[in-house]
Design a protein around this motif. Sequence first.
Motif, PDB file in Angstrom:
ATOM      1  N   ALA A 241       0.840  -1.199   0.000  1.00  0.00           N
ATOM      2  CA  ALA A 241       0.000   0.000   0.000  1.00  0.00           C
ATOM      3  C   ALA A 241       0.874   1.247   0.000  1.00  0.00           C
ATOM      4  CB  ALA A 241      -0.942  -0.011   1.206  1.00  0.00           C
TER       5      ALA A 241
ATOM      6  N   GLU B 218       0.479   4.064  -3.012  1.00  0.00           N
ATOM      7  CA  GLU B 218       0.077   5.446  -2.718  1.00  0.00           C
ATOM      8  C   GLU B 218       0.392   5.715  -1.259  1.00  0.00           C
ATOM      9  OE1 GLU B 218      -1.026   8.229  -3.747  1.00  0.00           O
ATOM     10  OE2 GLU B 218      -1.511   7.817  -5.841  1.00  0.00           O
TER      11      GLU B 218
ATOM     12  N   GLU C 260       0.455   8.372   0.669  1.00  0.00           N
ATOM     13  CA  GLU C 260      -0.439   9.226   1.467  1.00  0.00           C
ATOM     14  C   GLU C 260      -1.746   8.506   1.774  1.00  0.00           C
ATOM     15  OE1 GLU C 260      -0.918  13.048  -0.350  1.00  0.00           O
ATOM     16  OE2 GLU C 260       0.964  13.722   0.565  1.00  0.00           O
ATOM     17  N   ALA C 261      -2.269   7.788   0.792  1.00  0.00           N
ATOM     18  CA  ALA C 261      -3.509   7.052   1.026  1.00  0.00           C
ATOM     19  C   ALA C 261      -3.279   5.973   2.080  1.00  0.00           C
ATOM     20  CB  ALA C 261      -4.000   6.434  -0.276  1.00  0.00           C
ATOM     21  N   ALA C 262      -2.132   5.284   1.993  1.00  0.00           N
ATOM     22  CA  ALA C 262      -1.835   4.246   2.975  1.00  0.00           C
ATOM     23  C   ALA C 262      -1.824   4.843   4.376  1.00  0.00           C
ATOM     24  CB  ALA C 262      -0.496   3.590   2.650  1.00  0.00           C
ATOM     25  N   GLU C 263      -1.172   5.995   4.522  1.00  0.00           N
ATOM     26  CA  GLU C 263      -1.099   6.611   5.852  1.00  0.00           C
ATOM     27  C   GLU C 263      -2.469   7.050   6.333  1.00  0.00           C
ATOM     28  OE1 GLU C 263       2.884   7.480   7.269  1.00  0.00           O
ATOM     29  OE2 GLU C 263       2.524   9.296   6.109  1.00  0.00           O
ATOM     30  N   SER C 264      -3.309   7.519   5.396  1.00  0.00           N
ATOM     31  CA  SER C 264      -4.645   7.960   5.800  1.00  0.00           C
ATOM     32  C   SER C 264      -5.487   6.776   6.269  1.00  0.00           C
ATOM     33  CB  SER C 264      -5.341   8.682   4.648  1.00  0.00           C
ATOM     34  OG  SER C 264      -5.894   7.745   3.743  1.00  0.00           O
ATOM     35  N   LEU C 265      -5.044   5.551   5.979  1.00  0.00           N
ATOM     36  CA  LEU C 265      -5.790   4.362   6.407  1.00  0.00           C
ATOM     37  C   LEU C 265      -5.142   3.682   7.616  1.00  0.00           C
ATOM     38  CD1 LEU C 265      -6.573   2.972   2.866  1.00  0.00           C
ATOM     39  CD2 LEU C 265      -8.176   4.043   4.439  1.00  0.00           C
ATOM     40  N   GLY C 266      -4.146   4.343   8.217  1.00  0.00           N
ATOM     41  CA  GLY C 266      -3.574   3.829   9.449  1.00  0.00           C
ATOM     42  C   GLY C 266      -2.236   3.115   9.290  1.00  0.00           C
ATOM     43  N   VAL C 267      -1.659   3.127   8.079  1.00  0.00           N
ATOM     44  CA  VAL C 267      -0.371   2.467   7.860  1.00  0.00           C
ATOM     45  C   VAL C 267       0.746   3.474   8.128  1.00  0.00           C
ATOM     46  CG1 VAL C 267       1.075   1.259   6.192  1.00  0.00           C
ATOM     47  CG2 VAL C 267      -1.405   1.064   6.038  1.00  0.00           C
TER      48      VAL C 267
ATOM     49  N   PHE D   1      -2.107  15.586   8.009  1.00  0.00           N
ATOM     50  CA  PHE D   1      -1.356  15.782   6.767  1.00  0.00           C
ATOM     51  C   PHE D   1      -0.600  17.101   6.791  1.00  0.00           C
ATOM     52  CE2 PHE D   1      -3.359  12.075   5.462  1.00  0.00           C
ATOM     53  CZ  PHE D   1      -2.763  11.627   4.302  1.00  0.00           C
TER      54      PHE D   1
ATOM     55  N   HIS E 240      -1.092   8.383  10.289  1.00  0.00           N
ATOM     56  CA  HIS E 240      -1.671   7.060  10.525  1.00  0.00           C
ATOM     57  C   HIS E 240      -2.314   6.991  11.913  1.00  0.00           C
ATOM     58  CE1 HIS E 240       2.370   6.689  12.273  1.00  0.00           C
ATOM     59  NE2 HIS E 240       1.879   5.729  13.029  1.00  0.00           N
TER      60      HIS E 240
ATOM     61  N   CYS F 112      -5.961   8.226  11.776  1.00  0.00           N
ATOM     62  CA  CYS F 112      -6.883   7.184  11.327  1.00  0.00           C
ATOM     63  C   CYS F 112      -7.160   6.197  12.445  1.00  0.00           C
ATOM     64  CB  CYS F 112      -6.298   6.471  10.110  1.00  0.00           C
ATOM     65  SG  CYS F 112      -7.264   5.050   9.603  1.00  0.00           S
TER      66      CYS F 112
ATOM     67  N   PHE G 153      -9.748  11.729  -0.615  1.00  0.00           N
ATOM     68  CA  PHE G 153      -8.929  12.758  -1.251  1.00  0.00           C
ATOM     69  C   PHE G 153      -9.664  13.405  -2.419  1.00  0.00           C
ATOM     70  CE2 PHE G 153      -6.025   9.907   0.858  1.00  0.00           C
ATOM     71  CZ  PHE G 153      -5.130  10.769   1.476  1.00  0.00           C
TER      72      PHE G 153
ATOM     73  N   PHE H  20      -5.186   2.584  -4.656  1.00  0.00           N
ATOM     74  CA  PHE H  20      -4.070   1.654  -4.889  1.00  0.00           C
ATOM     75  C   PHE H  20      -4.376   0.936  -6.202  1.00  0.00           C
ATOM     76  CE2 PHE H  20      -4.591   1.428  -0.087  1.00  0.00           C
ATOM     77  CZ  PHE H  20      -3.649   2.405   0.165  1.00  0.00           C
TER      78      PHE H  20
ATOM     79  N   PHE I 148      -3.955  -2.872  -6.936  1.00  0.00           N
ATOM     80  CA  PHE I 148      -4.654  -3.758  -6.013  1.00  0.00           C
ATOM     81  C   PHE I 148      -6.042  -4.049  -6.573  1.00  0.00           C
ATOM     82  CE2 PHE I 148      -2.704  -2.775  -1.548  1.00  0.00           C
ATOM     83  CZ  PHE I 148      -1.443  -3.018  -2.048  1.00  0.00           C
TER      84      PHE I 148
ATOM     85  N   TYR J  67      -5.590  -1.997   9.174  1.00  0.00           N
ATOM     86  CA  TYR J  67      -4.756  -1.014   9.857  1.00  0.00           C
ATOM     87  C   TYR J  67      -5.523   0.092  10.576  1.00  0.00           C
ATOM     88  CZ  TYR J  67      -0.428  -2.836   7.910  1.00  0.00           C
ATOM     89  OH  TYR J  67       0.640  -3.622   7.618  1.00  0.00           O
TER      90      TYR J  67
END
Lengths: 324, 244
Positions: free
Chosen positions: A181, A185, A187-194, B52, B73, B76, B84, B90, B93, B105
């Motif tokens: 992830a 992406e 930033e998207a990964a981080e926005s989902l808790g990664v 952010f 993270h 979240c 966004f 992704f 995926f 996560y």
Amino acid sequence: MTGKRIITLVLIIAVLALLAALPAVVSRDSIINMAVLVLLYVALASSWNILGGYTGQTNLGHAAFFGLGGLTTRLLWLSAGWSLFPSLLAGAGAATTLALIIGTPAFKLKGVYFAIGTLALGQVLNVTVGDMFPMITSLPVQQLVSYQLLPRYYLFVGLAVLTVGTAYVLVNSRLGLGMMAVREEEEAAESLGVSAFRHKLLALVVSAFLAGLTGGAFAFYHVGYYPQFLFSPVWTFDALMMAYIGGTGTIIGPIIGALFFVVAKELLALRLVEIHLTVFGTLFILVVLFLPGGFVQAWASIRRALVRQLGARGVRLASRRQAS
Amino acid sequence: MQFLQVRGLAKSFGGLMAIHDLDFEIEEGAILGLIGPNGSGKTTTLNLLTGFLRPDAGTITFRGHNVTGIARHRACQKGIARTFQLTKTFLDFTALQNVMVGRAYGQQPARNLRAAAEEAKESLEQVGLLDKAGFMAKDLTLMQRKKLELARALASRPQLLLLDELMAGLNAAEAEDAMALIRRIRDSGITMIVVEHIVKAILGLSDRIIVLNMGEKIADGPPGEICFDPHVIEVYLGKAPCLL
């Protein structure tokens, strides 16, 4: 799905059996040495792939971890008189420690800057080791007399299996999903808790551990070389090219890439001497430009086309049968 | 306890004051609309709430916790999810894998990947994408990708969901669909901050609207009040849309 899994399992067992039986079938040392080289590159390219392919961080300093593992193992094993396995573990440990130290500053850099930063790291170590250890390191006479190729071959078999197995388990876990992830992406990964940083660092540490182990195995295998040789950027770029040619971000890609690379290099180097470097460079550029997924992507496309062809023929046959 | 409370929030980019001394709060279960001209600080506000961006000053308190300048993270994991303005799917995926990341996560993450896959399907179903679970994200349409991002955010089990121009680029029918979806999400108990440029949509959706202009709040109230506010009409609306 299960049928596919059974085929994969059978293939894996067949390959392992072949590797185990190889020395019994071929007695020529040159073939065994070539197999060692393939296995070494399978391990090196697969370890590079964990960070470069699955996590999307192009590491151009992989030779630093390979080299540090090799240097540490050789020093402990030959000079300090340690036995082999502790020396190998210490080599991998040294590479891992380096990864932990440089990880925090290196991952402040993103994209191409990370690549340049790691390239610099590799070169700094390359020059430093060249200055600190200018003398060639050779196996002492009593080691040379009792030198056996087979234990070294089986060590590399074990190493390649360990590396590929570790990569497989890692990328199929929750952590692997997070790593991919981050690649897709960040930033998207981080926005989902990664946590991107933690996943990159984990990938780097695992990648460095396995590269260090591979360097250590090389130090055990090779009779004589300059310590600096292990830090040469060649190790980085060979591993990277194999991963790309085979297919980054796949388990099988670096394996196919390593096999292709070593065999092709052997054939080309015999006929073309130095020109083989140009051939590989050109091939690499072509793959990156036109086949970013490497051989794995090419195979997937061919298979799709075949299935479509066969499917169309099946429909035609069925309709003909119906008509009659 | 306030659900979300923002006090004295400020953020500058060089000499440009993007957000200046912003105060607001949200009651749990409400939809807050955030509108204003381009560059008024809407997306900056969302970025400040989700880690952010780090604020230069001010505090953000979410369900009793100080979440000012929290890592992305962590935001979240504390229950603040977002989508966004330009989709960040992704692409390599499958749709299911996209949503699994949120489930594996986010808040109260799934125990293992298998559980994450099962639970991710619920989020896909919620946005009406369950039949696309096995599709590669890059093969989905824009509308489907936007729904996928929504499903992904929902899978992280947020209490507060921030939607950044979810309807931008959608046609009228798709926007209707998206509005119905947002209402269903609200009914499931999730509080939302919605940034939109489609005035009719935001007036219909929001319980309360905040209007930003040049980084400052110029109005705050129910939609019926906002669209007759002469200042808002002057800087943003142009005419009173409620008369339509």
